[in-house]
Design a protein around this motif. Structure first.
Motif, short mmCIF file in Angstrom:
data_model
loop_
_atom_site.label_atom_id
_atom_site.label_comp_id
_atom_site.label_asym_id
_atom_site.label_seq_id
_atom_site.Cartn_x
_atom_site.Cartn_y
_atom_site.Cartn_z
N HIS A 255 141.35 74.50 92.98
CA HIS A 255 142.24 75.12 92.93
C HIS A 255 142.17 76.46 92.18
O HIS A 255 141.56 76.89 91.37
CB HIS A 255 143.22 74.64 92.06
CG HIS A 255 144.83 75.28 92.50
ND1 HIS A 255 145.22 77.09 92.03
CD2 HIS A 255 146.32 75.28 93.22
CE1 HIS A 255 146.10 76.85 92.42
NE2 HIS A 255 146.87 76.10 93.56
N PRO A 256 142.22 77.64 93.05
CA PRO A 256 142.19 79.27 92.72
C PRO A 256 142.35 79.39 91.45
O PRO A 256 141.62 80.40 90.06
CB PRO A 256 142.22 79.98 93.26
CG PRO A 256 143.22 79.48 93.99
CD PRO A 256 143.04 78.10 94.74
N GLU A 257 143.95 78.68 90.63
CA GLU A 257 144.17 79.08 89.54
C GLU A 257 144.05 77.20 88.51
O GLU A 257 144.20 77.94 87.17
CB GLU A 257 145.28 79.48 89.16
CG GLU A 257 145.50 81.34 90.20
CD GLU A 257 147.43 80.83 90.75
OE1 GLU A 257 148.55 80.32 89.33
OE2 GLU A 257 147.96 80.54 91.90
N TYR A 258 144.06 76.65 89.09
CA TYR A 258 144.21 75.46 88.16
C TYR A 258 143.16 74.33 88.37
O TYR A 258 142.26 73.80 89.72
CB TYR A 258 144.94 74.70 88.20
CG TYR A 258 146.51 75.27 88.75
CD1 TYR A 258 147.27 75.10 87.04
CD2 TYR A 258 147.06 75.59 89.61
CE1 TYR A 258 148.11 76.28 86.86
CE2 TYR A 258 148.58 76.61 88.94
CZ TYR A 258 148.79 77.19 88.01
OH TYR A 258 150.25 76.91 87.87
N PRO A 259 141.90 73.62 87.70
CA PRO A 259 140.00 73.63 87.92
C PRO A 259 140.54 72.49 87.52
O PRO A 259 139.54 71.69 88.38
CB PRO A 259 139.49 74.59 87.05
CG PRO A 259 140.72 74.60 86.18
CD PRO A 259 141.77 75.32 86.24
N HIS A 260 141.75 72.06 87.33
CA HIS A 260 141.64 70.28 87.70
C HIS A 260 142.33 70.25 89.05
O HIS A 260 142.78 68.66 88.97
CB HIS A 260 142.75 69.67 87.07
CG HIS A 260 143.95 70.46 86.15
ND1 HIS A 260 144.41 71.14 85.94
CD2 HIS A 260 144.90 69.41 86.93
CE1 HIS A 260 145.33 72.27 85.40
NE2 HIS A 260 146.21 70.80 85.94
N VAL A 261 142.74 70.97 90.04
CA VAL A 261 142.91 70.13 91.03
C VAL A 261 142.44 70.78 91.48
O VAL A 261 141.92 71.97 92.14
CB VAL A 261 144.31 71.16 91.40
CG1 VAL A 261 144.72 70.65 92.46
CG2 VAL A 261 145.68 70.47 90.29
N SER A 262 141.55 69.89 93.10
CA SER A 262 140.01 69.95 94.19
C SER A 262 141.04 69.83 95.58
O SER A 262 142.09 68.45 95.62
CB SER A 262 139.50 69.22 93.83
OG SER A 262 139.85 67.60 93.50
N VAL A 263 140.51 70.25 96.57
CA VAL A 263 141.01 70.60 97.55
C VAL A 263 140.44 70.67 98.44
O VAL A 263 138.71 70.52 98.52
CB VAL A 263 141.89 72.19 97.90
CG1 VAL A 263 142.61 71.89 98.94
CG2 VAL A 263 142.55 72.13 96.54
N ALA A 264 140.31 69.57 99.91
CA ALA A 264 139.67 68.80 101.36
C ALA A 264 141.16 69.14 101.91
O ALA A 264 141.67 68.49 102.42
CB ALA A 264 138.88 67.80 100.62
N ALA A 265 140.66 70.40 102.87
CA ALA A 265 141.39 70.48 103.32
C ALA A 265 140.77 71.47 105.21
O ALA A 265 140.05 71.80 104.75
CB ALA A 265 142.21 71.21 103.32
N GLY A 266 142.15 71.72 106.37
CA GLY A 266 140.99 72.02 107.37
C GLY A 266 140.25 71.85 108.11
O GLY A 266 138.72 72.99 108.66
N PHE A 267 139.74 71.30 108.13
CA PHE A 267 137.94 70.86 108.55
C PHE A 267 138.32 70.89 110.10
O PHE A 267 136.52 70.66 110.92
CB PHE A 267 138.45 69.18 108.89
CG PHE A 267 137.87 68.42 107.35
CD1 PHE A 267 136.37 68.37 106.95
CD2 PHE A 267 138.67 68.38 105.67
CE1 PHE A 267 135.55 68.80 104.96
CE2 PHE A 267 138.44 68.13 104.93
CZ PHE A 267 137.21 68.31 104.58
#
Length: 377
Positions: free
Chosen positions: A328-340
């Protein structure tokens, strides 16, 4: 309400989320996976029996190293689970000579010194009689491509995650995600959970959970069809490579016969309509079938028998065609995988590794530059 605590929560246990849950559990992380439907299910992007695996990457040459690592990890989970997941058939990327499909496919192979051949339509049909493409088309054949048994692969990741101590709760939709400076709280239809880290792998629902992605992700409805081959021998895995093809009838992709009866194809529409993943037409129609049959009759005539099956799935496009894989651009403890964007399932194994890297060490050594948020938001 009592709050259960974990090290990491994974939202979405489809292709990507199941791999992330497995990778985290394998590292000793106390991980909870939350899935709104069944595991696996048919309401998203990770079903339909088979998904293409290919090293050829016309989308961008930078995808190739990620595909190579995915191949290694698929073989590892096969060994650990004792389950056959990846079948090698070779892959074909076909289109008009000089067109983007062919030129971009060759460029990706040459950039990473991947074995490949460029065949005319006639040469392709001589080698693989199930094909009947125009002679002025070219097919980029790469011998390491094939297909993944997608439901089986998702199940293998989940089963192995269980072996390593993961908890997965299905039929439990996420209603709210509260991201704090440290940690997260996730509220579902059944309870509330807290964790130090969050992995969001929610497919078509990702934009509903993170506002900054809501206008950058577009879920779309896709239809798949299975037709009865009139010459079954031409469409067995050993005789028929998976394909992606740009032909006058449109852009299509397809598979040999595997597990279920029928030659399977899908279509990438030129102007697809956006859908709400909570409200869409999941039942295929006669019109859907009529959009797919002309390609088979023209270019795979030995497979143009009766319709065996139709199915729908959801494809979620990113705004620039490259999937998002980052913290996440503001919260490094949140990761994202999307839009495949319809071509992501092959990467599930390595996406799971990347997401686990983010949650456990804050970074990854896998090459993900084109997929990060920097410069794209």
């Amino acid at each position: 309400m009592a709050v259960s605590s974990y090290d990491t929560i994974v939202v979405g246990v489809g292709g990507m989320g199941s791999a992330a849950t497995y990778q985290l559990a394998k590292r000793g992380v106390d991980v909870l996976g939350l899935e709104r439907y069944d595991v696996p299910h048919t309401r998203g992007s990770s079903h339909g029996d088979t998904r293409i695996f290919r090293l050829t990457q016309p989308e961008h040459p930078e995808y190739v190293p990620l595909a190579k690592r995915a191949h290694e990890l698929w073989r590892e989970v096969e060994t650990e689970s004792g389950t056959n997941l990846l079948t090698t058939t070779g892959s074909v990327h076909a289109g008009p000579a000089g067109g983007s499909m062919v030129e971009d496919s060759v460029r990706s192979c040459e950039a990473h010194d991947i074995d490949h051949e460029v065949l005319t339509g006639t040469e392709l049909s001589e080698r693989f009689p199930g094909y009947d493409l125009p002679d002025d088309h070219r097919g980029v054949y790469q011998p390491d491509g094939g297909f993944l048994a997608c439901e089986r692969a998702t199940s293998a990741h989940v089963t192995q995650a269980f072996e390593h101590g993961a908890t997965i709760r299905a039929r439990e939709a996420v209603e709210d995600i509260d991201i704090k400076e440290r940690g997260v709280t996730v509220t579902t239809t059944r309870g509330q959970y807290s964790a130090d880290n969050l992995v969001l792998a929610a497919g078509a629902w990702a934009g509903k959970h993170l506002d900054f992605l809501s206008d950058r992700l577009t879920p779309q409805r896709r239809v798949l069809a299975w037709f009865q081959p009139e010459k079954p021998e031409n469409f067995r895995p050993e005789n028929f490579p998976v394909f992606s093809a740009d032909v006058p009838e449109g852009s299509f992709y397809g598979f040999p016969v595997f597990d279920r009866p029928g030659f399977k194809i899908g279509r990438t529409p030129a102007s697809p309509e956006a859908i709400d993943p909570d409200e869409w037409e999941a039942e295929p129609t006669l019109e859907d079938e009529e959009r797919l049959r002309p390609l088979v009759e023209k270019h795979f005539p030995d497979a143009a028998g009766e319709t065996v099956r139709l199915a729908t799935c959801i494809v979620t496009y990113s705004d620039d065609g490259h999937f998002y894989l980052d913290t996440h651009p503001e919260y490094p403890h949140v990761s994202v995988a999307a839009g495949f964007t319809g071509h992501g399932y092959k990467f599930c194994s390595v996406v799971g590794e990347v997401l686990a890297d983010f949650a456990t060490q804050g970074h990854t050594n896998n090459p993900i530059g084109v997929h990060q948020f920097d410069g794209r938001l």
